[in-house]
Motif scaffolding. Structure first.
Motif, PDB file in Angstrom:
ATOM      1  N   TYR A 269     -49.665   3.406  80.115  1.00  0.00           N
ATOM      2  CA  TYR A 269     -48.213   3.409  79.998  1.00  0.00           C
ATOM      3  C   TYR A 269     -47.693   4.456  80.980  1.00  0.00           C
ATOM      4  O   TYR A 269     -47.831   5.652  80.773  1.00  0.00           O
ATOM      5  N   ASP A 270     -47.090   3.988  82.053  1.00  0.00           N
ATOM      6  CA  ASP A 270     -46.748   4.861  83.172  1.00  0.00           C
ATOM      7  C   ASP A 270     -45.757   5.956  82.761  1.00  0.00           C
ATOM      8  O   ASP A 270     -45.918   7.117  83.131  1.00  0.00           O
ATOM      9  N   GLY A 271     -44.733   5.618  82.018  1.00  0.00           N
ATOM     10  CA  GLY A 271     -43.732   6.614  81.635  1.00  0.00           C
ATOM     11  C   GLY A 271     -44.230   7.621  80.627  1.00  0.00           C
ATOM     12  O   GLY A 271     -43.759   8.763  80.589  1.00  0.00           O
ATOM     13  N   SER A 272     -45.167   7.195  79.786  1.00  0.00           N
ATOM     14  CA  SER A 272     -45.756   8.050  78.747  1.00  0.00           C
ATOM     15  C   SER A 272     -44.672   8.832  77.995  1.00  0.00           C
ATOM     16  O   SER A 272     -43.536   8.387  77.888  1.00  0.00           O
ATOM     17  N   LEU A 273     -45.010  10.028  77.479  1.00  0.00           N
ATOM     18  CA  LEU A 273     -44.056  10.731  76.622  1.00  0.00           C
ATOM     19  C   LEU A 273     -42.874  11.315  77.385  1.00  0.00           C
ATOM     20  O   LEU A 273     -41.838  11.590  76.784  1.00  0.00           O
ATOM     21  N   GLN A 274     -43.021  11.502  78.681  1.00  0.00           N
ATOM     22  CA  GLN A 274     -41.870  11.992  79.433  1.00  0.00           C
ATOM     23  C   GLN A 274     -40.718  11.000  79.318  1.00  0.00           C
ATOM     24  O   GLN A 274     -39.565  11.397  79.206  1.00  0.00           O
ATOM     25  N   GLU A 275     -41.033   9.720  79.332  1.00  0.00           N
ATOM     26  CA  GLU A 275     -40.005   8.707  79.147  1.00  0.00           C
ATOM     27  C   GLU A 275     -39.743   8.457  77.668  1.00  0.00           C
ATOM     28  O   GLU A 275     -38.597   8.526  77.199  1.00  0.00           O
ATOM     29  N   TRP A 276     -40.805   8.185  76.899  1.00  0.00           N
ATOM     30  CA  TRP A 276     -40.655   7.758  75.503  1.00  0.00           C
ATOM     31  C   TRP A 276     -39.914   8.801  74.666  1.00  0.00           C
ATOM     32  O   TRP A 276     -38.981   8.474  73.934  1.00  0.00           O
ATOM     33  N   ALA A 277     -40.321  10.075  74.777  1.00  0.00           N
ATOM     34  CA  ALA A 277     -39.733  11.122  73.944  1.00  0.00           C
ATOM     35  C   ALA A 277     -38.277  11.402  74.315  1.00  0.00           C
ATOM     36  O   ALA A 277     -37.519  11.956  73.502  1.00  0.00           O
ATOM     37  N   SER A 278     -37.864  11.005  75.513  1.00  0.00           N
ATOM     38  CA  SER A 278     -36.486  11.264  75.948  1.00  0.00           C
ATOM     39  C   SER A 278     -35.506  10.220  75.433  1.00  0.00           C
ATOM     40  O   SER A 278     -34.295  10.406  75.551  1.00  0.00           O
ATOM     41  N   ILE A 279     -36.021   9.134  74.873  1.00  0.00           N
ATOM     42  CA  ILE A 279     -35.163   8.056  74.365  1.00  0.00           C
ATOM     43  C   ILE A 279     -35.123   8.167  72.843  1.00  0.00           C
ATOM     44  O   ILE A 279     -36.080   7.822  72.143  1.00  0.00           O
ATOM     45  N   ALA A 280     -34.022   8.678  72.318  1.00  0.00           N
ATOM     46  CA  ALA A 280     -33.939   9.039  70.905  1.00  0.00           C
ATOM     47  C   ALA A 280     -34.208   7.864  69.979  1.00  0.00           C
ATOM     48  O   ALA A 280     -34.699   8.039  68.858  1.00  0.00           O
ATOM     49  N   GLU A 281     -33.914   6.661  70.436  1.00  0.00           N
ATOM     50  CA  GLU A 281     -34.080   5.490  69.571  1.00  0.00           C
ATOM     51  C   GLU A 281     -35.544   5.096  69.391  1.00  0.00           C
ATOM     52  O   GLU A 281     -35.874   4.331  68.466  1.00  0.00           O
ATOM     53  N   LEU A 282     -36.432   5.574  70.245  1.00  0.00           N
ATOM     54  CA  LEU A 282     -37.832   5.185  70.150  1.00  0.00           C
ATOM     55  C   LEU A 282     -38.559   6.085  69.166  1.00  0.00           C
ATOM     56  O   LEU A 282     -38.378   7.295  69.164  1.00  0.00           O
ATOM     57  N   PRO A 283     -39.392   5.522  68.303  1.00  0.00           N
ATOM     58  CA  PRO A 283     -39.986   6.299  67.215  1.00  0.00           C
ATOM     59  C   PRO A 283     -41.098   7.218  67.692  1.00  0.00           C
ATOM     60  O   PRO A 283     -41.886   6.885  68.584  1.00  0.00           O
ATOM     61  N   MET A 284     -41.168   8.391  67.059  1.00  0.00           N
ATOM     62  CA  MET A 284     -42.278   9.312  67.222  1.00  0.00           C
ATOM     63  C   MET A 284     -42.621   9.899  65.870  1.00  0.00           C
ATOM     64  O   MET A 284     -41.778   9.933  64.962  1.00  0.00           O
ATOM     65  N   THR A 285     -43.857  10.328  65.730  1.00  0.00           N
ATOM     66  CA  THR A 285     -44.277  10.919  64.464  1.00  0.00           C
ATOM     67  C   THR A 285     -45.188  12.094  64.756  1.00  0.00           C
ATOM     68  O   THR A 285     -45.673  12.265  65.883  1.00  0.00           O
ATOM     69  N   THR A 286     -45.416  12.924  63.746  1.00  0.00           N
ATOM     70  CA  THR A 286     -46.308  14.061  63.884  1.00  0.00           C
ATOM     71  C   THR A 286     -47.420  13.947  62.856  1.00  0.00           C
ATOM     72  O   THR A 286     -47.432  13.045  62.017  1.00  0.00           O
ATOM     73  N   GLY A 287     -48.354  14.886  62.916  1.00  0.00           N
ATOM     74  CA  GLY A 287     -49.499  14.862  61.996  1.00  0.00           C
ATOM     75  C   GLY A 287     -50.750  14.367  62.677  1.00  0.00           C
ATOM     76  O   GLY A 287     -50.706  13.776  63.763  1.00  0.00           O
TER      77      GLY A 287
END
Length: 291
Positions: A269-287
């Protein structure tokens, strides 16, 4: 897959061979001091301070990236990519060896890029550290100007790269695939300071830290150990693997490790978290990842 890595000794032996192209793919990316602390700089100044004799600097940050993309190191369009690779002399090379001055992740990224174009290349196992570690000489300053090469026809083949939409489909269960985060356990869990907009990982991801595949000299571990570190779940599965990290760089090191072991159906995934984490609508989780 024995032709992916090359040892320092073997490279030393073939330095004088005609048609050898050595590329230094180094980029400077300091550890973040606080969340969102993203600093990145060209590896060109460090290349001038010392590089393997004859090596050219491959600029992953600017020349080999899309300047219009919202994230760093984005794979450029075919015309830009082909022109940049042509200027490096890729089209005229009989043999290409890539290295960097860090942990080999940058070299792996360029190797994966070339692989996606059908261009064979090898990665120097251990990189510049290994070269210097056995007392081999480095060159300081610039190299003689290379003859401008012809632009390449650089159209990536399908199956090597995915975008955020394809990752969204996997998360939603609408497309097959196993997501694999190649960042450290602390970054995956959300307990460590991150360069990116949010902590954690994409839901449903496995965690296979890229550094776990290397020894303390930044060389890839023996195949049997690599297999244990990556695990049967990834190696024997039938679903495509989609690797990501912060910017599609350390993911390439895991892609190389998987390729060494014969795993197919691997993409980044070329954009990886630099792209994904910057888009508030896309889900992320911790743990932590499931046992």
């Amino acid at each position: 897959m024995n032709d992916i890595l090359i040892s320092v000794e073997r490279l030393r032996q073939c330095l004088a061979e005609p048609g050898l192209l050595i590329l230094d793919a180094s980029v400077e990316l300091p550890a973040p001091a606080f969340d969102g602390d993203y600093r990145v700089a060209s590896g060109l100044p460090a290349w001038r301070q010392g590089h393997i004799p004859g090596a050219r600097h491959a600029d992953l940050l600017h020349e080999l990236a899309d300047p219009e993309a919202p994230f760093s190191f984005a794979l450029p369009g075919s015309e830009r990519l082909g022109a940049a690779l042509g200027r490096l002399g890729v089209g005229e090379a009989r043999r290409i060896v890539i290295y960097d001055r860090h942990d080999g992740f940058w070299a792996a990224r360029l190797w994966w890029t070339l692989r996606s174009l059908g261009i064979p290349a090898r990665v120097l196992d251990g990189g510049l550290k290994a070269w210097r570690g056995v007392g081999l000489a480095v060159h300081e300053g610039d190299e003689p100007a290379a003859s401008p090469g012809s632009p390449l026809q650089a159209s990536p083949r399908p199956g090597y790269w995915v975008d955020s939409g394809q990752v969204e489909a996997i998360v939603a269960g609408q497309a097959p695939g196993q997501l694999v985060c190649t960042l450290s356990a602390g970054l995956f869990e959300g307990s460590a300071v991150t360069r990116y907009a949010r902590r954690g990982h994409i839901p449903g991801s496995h965690n296979r830290p890229s550094r776990s595949l290397l020894d303390d000299q930044a060389r890839y571990l023996p195949r049997a150990v690599l297999g244990k570190r990556l695990g049967d779940e990834l190696l024997r599965g039938e679903e495509p693997l989609v690797l990501y990290c912060g910017g599609g760089i350390s993911a390439a090191a895991v892609a190389l490790g998987l390729t060494l072991l014969g795993r197919e159906k691997v993409s980044i995934y070329d954009g990886s978290l630099q792209e994904w984490a910057s888009i508030a609508e896309l889900p992320m989780t911790t743990g932590a990842a499931p046992a």
